[in-house]
Design an enzyme around this catalytic site. Structure first.
Site, short mmCIF file in Angstrom:
data_model
loop_
_atom_site.label_atom_id
_atom_site.label_comp_id
_atom_site.label_asym_id
_atom_site.label_seq_id
_atom_site.Cartn_x
_atom_site.Cartn_y
_atom_site.Cartn_z
N ARG A 30 0.84 -1.21 0.00
CA ARG A 30 0.00 0.00 0.00
C ARG A 30 0.87 1.26 0.00
O ARG A 30 0.57 2.24 0.67
CB ARG A 30 -0.96 0.04 1.20
CG ARG A 30 -1.96 -1.07 1.26
CD ARG A 30 -2.95 -1.00 0.09
NE ARG A 30 -4.06 -1.90 0.29
CZ ARG A 30 -4.05 -3.20 -0.01
NH1 ARG A 30 -2.99 -3.75 -0.58
NH2 ARG A 30 -5.11 -3.94 0.20
N SER A 88 -10.27 -0.55 3.63
CA SER A 88 -9.51 -0.75 4.87
C SER A 88 -8.97 0.59 5.35
O SER A 88 -8.35 1.32 4.57
CB SER A 88 -8.33 -1.68 4.61
OG SER A 88 -8.76 -2.93 4.17
N GLU A 148 -4.37 3.91 6.17
CA GLU A 148 -4.16 3.73 4.73
C GLU A 148 -4.52 5.00 3.95
O GLU A 148 -3.78 5.40 3.06
CB GLU A 148 -5.06 2.58 4.25
CG GLU A 148 -4.33 1.51 3.51
CD GLU A 148 -5.27 0.58 2.76
OE1 GLU A 148 -6.23 1.03 2.12
OE2 GLU A 148 -5.00 -0.62 2.79
N1 EPU Z 1 -10.91 -10.34 10.93
C1 EPU Z 1 -11.54 -10.41 12.14
N2 EPU Z 1 -12.41 -9.41 12.49
C2 EPU Z 1 -12.67 -8.39 11.67
C3 EPU Z 1 -12.03 -8.30 10.43
C4 EPU Z 1 -11.13 -9.31 10.07
O1 EPU Z 1 -11.33 -11.33 12.93
O2 EPU Z 1 -13.46 -7.53 12.05
C5 EPU Z 1 -10.01 -11.43 10.52
C6 EPU Z 1 -10.66 -12.25 9.41
O3 EPU Z 1 -11.45 -13.27 9.92
C7 EPU Z 1 -9.49 -12.79 8.66
C8 EPU Z 1 -8.43 -11.71 8.84
O4 EPU Z 1 -8.85 -10.89 9.92
O5 EPU Z 1 -9.02 -13.98 9.25
C9 EPU Z 1 -8.21 -10.90 7.58
O6 EPU Z 1 -9.43 -10.32 7.12
P1 EPU Z 1 -9.77 -10.18 5.56
O7 EPU Z 1 -9.55 -11.49 4.87
O8 EPU Z 1 -11.09 -9.52 5.45
O9 EPU Z 1 -8.63 -9.25 4.97
P2 EPU Z 1 -7.94 -7.95 5.55
O10 EPU Z 1 -6.55 -8.29 5.96
O11 EPU Z 1 -8.82 -7.32 6.57
C10 EPU Z 1 -6.85 -7.18 3.29
C11 EPU Z 1 -6.76 -5.88 2.54
C12 EPU Z 1 -8.04 -5.65 1.74
C13 EPU Z 1 -8.20 -6.81 0.77
C14 EPU Z 1 -8.24 -8.13 1.55
C15 EPU Z 1 -8.22 -9.34 0.65
C16 EPU Z 1 -5.30 -4.42 3.81
C17 EPU Z 1 -5.20 -3.24 4.72
N3 EPU Z 1 -6.54 -4.79 3.46
O12 EPU Z 1 -7.91 -7.04 4.24
O13 EPU Z 1 -7.87 -4.44 1.00
O14 EPU Z 1 -9.38 -6.66 0.00
O15 EPU Z 1 -7.07 -8.25 2.41
O16 EPU Z 1 -6.97 -9.43 0.01
O17 EPU Z 1 -4.28 -4.97 3.41
C18 EPU Z 1 -8.22 -2.08 1.12
O18 EPU Z 1 -6.99 -1.97 1.13
O19 EPU Z 1 -8.98 -1.09 1.15
C19 EPU Z 1 -8.80 -3.42 1.11
C20 EPU Z 1 -10.12 -3.63 1.21
#
Ligand code: EPU
Length: 346
Positions: A164, A246, A342
Site C-alpha cells: 500500500r 480498509s 491507509e
Molecule cells: N478479521 C476479524 N475481524 C474483523 C475483520 C477481520 O477477525 O473484524 C479477521 C478475518 O477473519 C481474517 C483476517 O482478519 O481472518 C483478515 O481479514 P480479511 O480477509 O477480510 O482481509 P484484511 O486483511 O482485513 C486485506 C486488505 C483488503 C483486501 C483483503 C483481501 C489491507 C489493509 N486490506 O484485508 O484491501 O481486499 O485483504 O486481500 O491490506 C483495502 O486496502 O482497502 C482493502 C479492502
C-alpha cells in the site's frame, strides 16, 4: 479547462464527507494540465490531485487547487509473447477497466475486481487484494511534474512499490529526496498482463468458492465473479454507505513479538511473510479490542469488518479521525502495535 469555485466535494469522496474545494479544475487531458500550469493564478498555487476520492479523509474545505483527473481512454499497446500491454487514462474507473480487459480476452486483473477508485490512483497506493498487487501487473506510467511541467515515464522500480505504498505517497523532502507526493499528476498507466494466464487462487475465500461451486479449474471470469461476491459480502458499498475500504494497513511484527502476542491471545490471525516477518490482521486486532459497531458521532466501525470505518450519514472528517485515533490508542495499549492509516488525510 476552466476553474470552478466553491465546489461541493461530497460526491467526489467515497466517505461522502461534506467539504468544499475553494477552486476545482477538471483535467481531461495532458493539455488541460499544461493550461493549469501556465495560468497566472492557478500555475503557482498549491495543488491537490483528486482521482476517485476513494482513499481520502477530508477534514475540512480544501484550499489548494483541486485537480480532478478525468483523463479517459483505454487501448492495447502491444500483444507481446510474454505479456499483453494495456494502457488506460488515469481518470478511467478502475472496476470498469478490469471488466473491459476481461471482455477483450486479456485476463490478469480479475483478483482486483470491484476495488473503488480510478486507474490513476491504483499505483499511488499499490492496490492489492486476494493475492495480487498492482505491482505484479504493472508495466509503466506517464506523469507530469506539477512544479516544472515536465512529463516523465516511470517503470516499476522507479515507482518504489511497497505494501500500500509507492513513491507517490512520500514527500520529496524525504530521506532520499525522491518522493513525488503532491508533485506528480499521473496521466496514464500501462499494465503487463502475463501470458500464459495463470489463476491466483491461494486465498481461503477463493478456495471456499471452488469447493462451493465444484469448479476446480476456474477461468478469469469465474474468479472475477467470485471476487465481486466475496467483496460484496464483506465490504460496504461506498455508493450506499460511505467508506474508504480498509482504514489501516495490516502491521508486520517480528516472530518474537508475534510469539508474545500469541502467548496472550492464541487466536490472533497472523501470516508469515517471505522476509521472515509476520503480518497481523489489523481487522482482528481492532475486533479483539471490541470496536465493531462502535461510533464517534456519525463515524462508525463497520459491523462486518472492523478494519473499515464508515460514515453513517453526516460524519465529519474530524469524527472519522477521532475514531481512528481512539482505535490506534486501544490497539497500542493492548498489543503494543501502532496501526498506520491507509487513506490520505487532507
Ligand atoms: N478479521 C476479524 N475481524 C474483523 C475483520 C477481520 O477477525 O473484524 C479477521 C478475518 O477473519 C481474517 C483476517 O482478519 O481472518 C483478515 O481479514 P480479511 O480477509 O477480510 O482481509 P484484511 O486483511 O482485513 C486485506 C486488505 C483488503 C483486501 C483483503 C483481501 C489491507 C489493509 N486490506 O484485508 O484491501 O481486499 O485483504 O486481500 O491490506 C483495502 O486496502 O482497502 C482493502 C479492502
Amino acid at each position: 479547462m476552466f476553474p470552478e469555485r466553491n465546489v461541493p466535494l461530497q460526491a467526489c469522496n467515497s466517505f461522502g464527507i461534506v467539504a468544499r474545494a475553494h477552486t476545482l479544475v477538471r483535467v481531461g487531458s495532458e493539455a488541460d494540465v499544461r493550461a493549469v500550469l501556465a495560468d497566472p493564478e492557478l500555475g503557482p498555487a498549491p495543488k491537490f490531485v483528486l482521482g476517485g476520492g476513494s482513499n481520502v479523509v477530508l477534514t475540512g474545505d480544501v484550499k489548494p487547487v483541486v485537480l480532478k483527473v478525468e483523463i479517459r481512454g483505454r487501448r492495447l499497446v502491444e500483444e507481446a509473447a510474454r505479456a499483453c500491454i494495456v494502457e488506460a487514462g488515469a481518470g478511467e474507473h478502475w472496476h470498469d477497466f478490469v471488466r473491459w480487459t476481461l471482455e477483450q480476452g486479456w485476463p490478469g486483473l480479475e483478483n482486483l475486481a470491484l476495488i473503488p477508485g480510478t486507474v490513476g490512483a491504483s499505483p499511488v497506493q499499490n492496490i492489492g487484494a486476494y493475492g495480487v498487487e498492482l505491482q505484479d501487473r504493472f508495466d509503466s506510467l506517464d506523469a507530469i511534474d506539477l512544479n516544472t511541467g515536465q512529463a516523465f515515464t516511470l517503470n516499476a522500480a522507479q515507482c518504489a512499490f511497497g505494501y500500500r505504498d509507492s513513491v507517490f505517497k512520500h514527500a520529496s523532502s524525504g530521506a532520499n529526496g525522491l518522493g513525488l507526493a503532491g508533485r506528480a499528476l499521473i496521466l496514464r498507466v500501462r499494465f503487463a498482463l502475463p501470458r500464459p494466464w495463470k489463476p491466483v487462487l491461494g486465498y481461503l475465500d477463493l478456495e471456499r468458492k471452488m469447493a462451493e461451486t465444484g469448479i476446480a479449474a476456474p477461468d478469469a471470469r469465474h474468479i472475477f465473479d467470485w471476487i465481486i461476491a466475496i467483496r460484496r459480502a464483506k465490504l460496504p458499498d461506498p455508493a450506499v454507505i460511505g467508506n474508504a475500504g480498509s482504514f489501516f494497513k495490516n502491521p508486520t511484527v517480528t516472530p518474537e513479538q508475534c510469539a508474545d502476542i500469541i502467548a496472550r491471545d492464541p487466536k490472533v490471525v497472523h501470516y508469515p511473510m517471505p522476509d521472515g516477518s509476520i503480518k497481523l490482521a489489523a481487522g482482528w486486532l481492532i475486533d479483539a479490542c471490541g470496536w465493531k459497531g462502535k461510533s464517534v458521532g456519525q463515524a462508525s466501525v463497520y459491523e462486518k469488518q472492523a478494519l473499515v470505518l464508515v460514515n453513517r450519514g453526516g460524519a465529519t472528517g474530524g469524527q472519522v479521525m477521532t475514531l481512528a485515533r481512539a482505535i490506534q490508542t486501544s490497539v497500542y495499549e493492548r498489543f503494543g502495535i501502532r496501526l498506520e492509516p491507509e487513506p490520505v488525510v487532507v
